[in-house]
Structure formats: C-alpha cells, structure tokens
Design an enzyme around this catalytic site. Structure first.
Site, PDB file in Angstrom:
ATOM      1  N   GLU A 291       0.818  -1.206   0.000  1.00  0.00           N
ATOM      2  CA  GLU A 291       0.000   0.000   0.000  1.00  0.00           C
ATOM      3  C   GLU A 291       0.862   1.272   0.000  1.00  0.00           C
ATOM      4  O   GLU A 291       0.460   2.308  -0.504  1.00  0.00           O
ATOM      5  CB  GLU A 291      -0.908  -0.025   1.245  1.00  0.00           C
ATOM      6  N   HIS A 320       7.051 -26.704   0.314  1.00  0.00           N
ATOM      7  CA  HIS A 320       6.390 -27.793  -0.413  1.00  0.00           C
ATOM      8  C   HIS A 320       5.275 -27.270  -1.307  1.00  0.00           C
ATOM      9  O   HIS A 320       4.429 -28.041  -1.752  1.00  0.00           O
ATOM     10  CB  HIS A 320       5.873 -28.828   0.588  1.00  0.00           C
ATOM     11  N   LYS A 433     -13.295   2.682  -1.544  1.00  0.00           N
ATOM     12  CA  LYS A 433     -14.109   3.045  -0.373  1.00  0.00           C
ATOM     13  C   LYS A 433     -15.256   3.965  -0.808  1.00  0.00           C
ATOM     14  O   LYS A 433     -16.403   3.795  -0.405  1.00  0.00           O
ATOM     15  CB  LYS A 433     -13.259   3.794   0.663  1.00  0.00           C
TER      16      LYS A 433
HETATM   17  O1  PA5 Z   1      -3.047   1.795   6.006  1.00  0.00           O
HETATM   18  C1  PA5 Z   1      -4.128   2.308   5.815  1.00  0.00           C
HETATM   19  O2  PA5 Z   1      -4.304   3.537   5.916  1.00  0.00           O
HETATM   20  C2  PA5 Z   1      -5.338   1.486   5.441  1.00  0.00           C
HETATM   21  O3  PA5 Z   1      -5.015   0.163   5.173  1.00  0.00           O
HETATM   22  C3  PA5 Z   1      -6.351   1.540   6.573  1.00  0.00           C
HETATM   23  O4  PA5 Z   1      -5.767   1.022   7.730  1.00  0.00           O
HETATM   24  C4  PA5 Z   1      -7.621   0.749   6.244  1.00  0.00           C
HETATM   25  O5  PA5 Z   1      -8.162   1.157   5.023  1.00  0.00           O
HETATM   26  C5  PA5 Z   1      -8.649   0.941   7.346  1.00  0.00           C
HETATM   27  O6  PA5 Z   1      -8.912   2.304   7.522  1.00  0.00           O
HETATM   28  P1  PA5 Z   1      -9.496   2.874   8.870  1.00  0.00           P
HETATM   29  O7  PA5 Z   1      -8.549   2.571   9.956  1.00  0.00           O
HETATM   30  O8  PA5 Z   1      -9.657   4.325   8.621  1.00  0.00           O
HETATM   31  O9  PA5 Z   1     -10.807   2.180   9.088  1.00  0.00           O
END
Ligand code: PA5
Length: 465
Positions: A291, A320, A433
C-alpha cells in the site's frame, strides 16, 4: 539492536549478474544519503508522526494499562473490529507473543481473555463469531483511523445492536471501546454521543504505521503483552536506523537493495518467516510494502507506476508449495527469510529403535530440523542465483517483535524516499471506499454512483446459465 541482518545473497559475488554490485552501492551513496535525510528530517512530523510512537511517555502507557486492567480481568473475549492497518498490527503481535493456541487453552491456563480479530465482513464469519463468544463476557474494540470505513461501521452496528438486545443499553455501552481520530469522523461522533470509552490516534499516524499507537497498545494491554518491552524494542531499532552509514543501517540498506533489485526486474518481494508465531508478520509487511509503495505517480506528479508486489510464504510449509517456483521460475523475486535462533521450547524428535528408516532424525529436534531446512532453502536459492536475504531474531519476545515491526516501517519509509513517492497515501484504496459509499446510496456520493452505473459491461463476455 538484537536482530541480525544478512544480505550476502543479494550481492553480485553470491548470485552473479542477478545481484547488486558493490560499485552500484558506492555510486548510489548520494541517493541513499538523500533518502536518509528526507526521512530523518521529517521524523515525527506530518505523516511521519508514527516515528514518535516508540517514545510514548511512561505516564501515557500507565494510563492505557490502567484503563485496560479491569477489562483484562472481566472479559472472557476481546474482539477487535477493524481492517487493514487497524487489524494487522494487533493480529501480527498477538499471534507472535501469545500462546499459539491461546483461544483453545483452558481458562485456567490462559492468563488473558480470548482474542478475535475480525477483519472481514463475511456474513458467515460474523455468525461464526456469535456462535463462539458469549456476549455476557465479551468486550469489543472498534478500531478505525478515519472513523468512516464501511466494513468497520457495519460490524459495529451489528455488535452494538446485539449487545443492547442481550444486555440492555447501559451495559452495552460499557462493552465498546473505540480507537479513532479524536474530533473527526462518524465513529468519533457516535462514540461521543453514546458515551463509549475513546482512545485517540494521532492525526499524522496512518493505519499501516499505527501499531505502536492505541490501535495496538489497547488490545496488547488487555491481552497482557508487555507494551513497555515492545516499545523498547522499537526504540532500539529506531536508534540503529539513525546511523547515516547505509551498511550499518539495516532499514536503509535493505530498502535500497530491494528498490535496486526491483529496478533490475525483481518485482516480487516474498516474506518468508520460518516460524508460525511470526506468520502474520508477513501479512503486516505485505500491507505496508504494497500500500505504501504501489503508486502511479511520484512526488513531482510524473507517472511511474511503481511498487514491488509483496507476497507471503511460511517456512517450512511453503517449501512444499512455492519453492519450486522461487528456485526455477522467473528471476523476478527477492525472498526475505525470517529466522529464529532460539524457540521458546525445544521439541526433541523421538527415536524409536523399532521403527526403521528414520535414523537420520535420531537425536535431532524440530528446532534443528527447521533451522537446517531454512539454511538448505537459502543455499538452494543462492545456488540457483536467486536474490534473498535473512533477518534473524535471537528469540521471539516483545522486544524483538518491537524491533521487527519498527524495522519494517522504517524500511518502507526509506524505500518510499528512494522512489520519491508519497508512501503515506492510498488513493487506490480510497477510490474503492468511495465507490462502496455510492453503491450503498450514501448522501453526497450520487455522482460516483452515476459513474459506476456507466461502467462498461458487455453480454458478449459473460458466462451465465
Ligand atoms: O493503512 C491504511 O491507511 C489502510 O489500510 C487503513 O488502515 C484501512 O483502510 C482501514 O482504515 P481505517 O482505519 O480508517 O478504518
């Protein structure tokens, strides 16, 4: 720093032309210096506020421990509702530091509540959760940095409703702990109105960098993890990675070697812990690396479509299933092994004189077998000229786990700086989202719904009977 790093097998002398040359490291010193300065100068500020978390004051830790103490005593189960960065930190640490079959231990042998990390909205999973927890003794930690994530809000609504029906509103309120950004977001507003206990996440702490904030510390404190030792480990790694000399700075040199390997076509990063306790560390890494570095544009706005695809393998299990590909398939991977010198127990292999053919296992332990298999796999990869490096923990404890997590985050920050991209946004996640809000009919997302409805779809390419 207690962790050891071995990057021999990513160098040219070990894997030939597939490797990185000493001369390349020397030539790229200014690049590494620039990345180091960029990360260090922003440390603690803006989206790098996470770098301050290991220094959380003792008074703050005491206050978290006090808030969690009574829940720890009363709860039979703690359920975390969250997703992505709001789930993977708690999951990776709890799996590493609690008994590997924690929830299955009889209550007398389990010094802490059972734990469940609910990071999906599969309806069957929700039903299964209700089948195994007792609402009379369960507590729920709703974690969302934005306070807006549909999945987490949906889970919260289901749970709060069930709690109110089972226990009445007054008691239901006491069972919900909210971890979110103070003063912002739907969940914060609900929590204020309903009077839930709220733990704050700093404005500049992004989800995947939040494990040392209340996101992790609250469930850790309830489950009895030594949060002081965890943060001490993080501080030890942070101190080691303040060294501007790349060869002395594990996060900087390995970030560089990964980026350099990626530029040579090694587009896949395999994280392979040889330990069941550490298996979710690979998931933590995958989210962080994927990410943070998977970006369309660099900081100047130039299209770069960069990133290295992270993937998880567990030793020895995946020897494996995956190693054949890693050894003989395309030269497109860097494998990171995570090893442990001393496991928390020694398991001898029984040597029964009446059983033939297994003499080579006589007098051995599972500990040695696992170690030999890691070493052998590392050797096989190197012989096949495949890039790999190894991180070794002397043992798995709160301190070494704190070091490992801080290392992953710093390595990602340095890699982002080397690639000149913003490692802290996630526009690709946001788009999904927002589209979900539109499909759910949320006010303000009408235009997005129109865009979705115009999405191309031809019957020529459907198979339906
Ligand atoms: O790293 C990030 O920002 C995302 O992976 C969020 O953790 C994830 O989308 C969840 O978002 P939130 O904590 O706002 O619910």
């Amino acid at each position: 720093m207690q962790l050891k790093f071995d990057y021999n097998n990513i160098m040219q002398y070990a894997i030939g032309v597939q490797g990185v040359k000493d001369a390349e490291i020397a030539a790229d010193m200014p690049l590494m210096q620039k990345a180091f300065d960029e990360v260090m100068s922003a440390g603690g500020n803006g989206w790098q506020e996470w770098m301050r978390l290991p220094d959380t004051s003792d008074a703050e830790l005491t206050s978290i421990l006090q808030d969690c103490e009574s829940i720890r005593k009363k709860a039979e189960s703690l359920v975390v509702l969250g997703i992505g960065g709001s789930a993977l930190g708690p999951l990776s640490v709890l799996n590493a530091l609690l008994h590997l079959r924690h929830n299955e231990l009889p209550a007398k042998k389990r010094a802490a509540p059972k734990f469940y990390i609910e990071d999906n909205i599969d309806p069957e999973r929700m039903r299964a959760l209700f089948d195994v927890i007792d609402l009379n003794t369960a507590y729920f930690n709703v974690i969302t940095k934005s306070g807006e994530t549909s999945e987490t809000l949906a889970q919260f609504l289901i749970i709060y409703d069930a709690l109110k029906k089972a226990l009445g509103k007054k008691e239901a309120k006491k069972r919900i702990l909210v971890t979110t950004t103070i003063g912002k977001g739907t969940l914060y507003n609900i929590a204020q109105k309903e009077g839930f206990k709220i733990f704050g996440i700093g404005n500049g702490v992004g989800g995947r960098f939040s494990v040392f904030s209340a996101v992790g510390l609250v469930p850790f404190a309830i489950l009895g993890v030594d949060i002081r030792a965890l943060l001490a480990g993080a501080r030890a790694m942070a101190a080691a990675c303040k060294n501007p000399a790349p060869q002395k700075n594990p996060a900087l040199i390995t970030a560089y070697l990964q980026v350099k390997s990626m530029q040579k076509g090694r587009n896949i990063s395999v994280m392979m812990p040889y330990s069941d306790a550490l298996k979710y560390m690979a998931d933590f890494y995958c989210q962080l690396w994927g990410e943070s570095l998977g970006k369309a544009a660099d900081k100047t706005g130039k299209q770069v479509f960069t990133g290295q695809t992270p993937t998880k393998a567990v030793g020895v299990t995946d020897q494996h299933s995956q190693i054949q590909l890693y050894t003989e398939g395309p030269f497109d991977k860097v494998v990171t092994f995570i090893g442990v010198d001393n496991f928390r127990n020694v398991q001898p292999i029984a040597s029964d004189p009446d059983i033939d053919g297994c003499g080579f296992l006589k007098g051995q332990t599972l500990n040695d077998l696992l170690k030999f298999e890691k070493r052998a796999t590392r050797f096989a990869l190197q012989k096949a000229l495949r890039a790999n490096f190894t991180i070794t923990l002397p043992e798995i404890n709160a301190h070494t786990v704190g070091e490992l997590l801080q290392y992953f985050m710093l390595q990602t920050a340095f890699a982002g700086a080397l690639l000149n991209i913003d490692a802290y946004n996630q526009p690709g996640v946001e788009e999904g989202k927002i589209a979900t809000f539109a499909l759910l009919g949320r006010t303000g997302y009408e235009q997005k719904l129109e865009e979705l409805q115009q999405n191309l779809k031809s019957a020529d390419y459907l198979i339906e009977q």
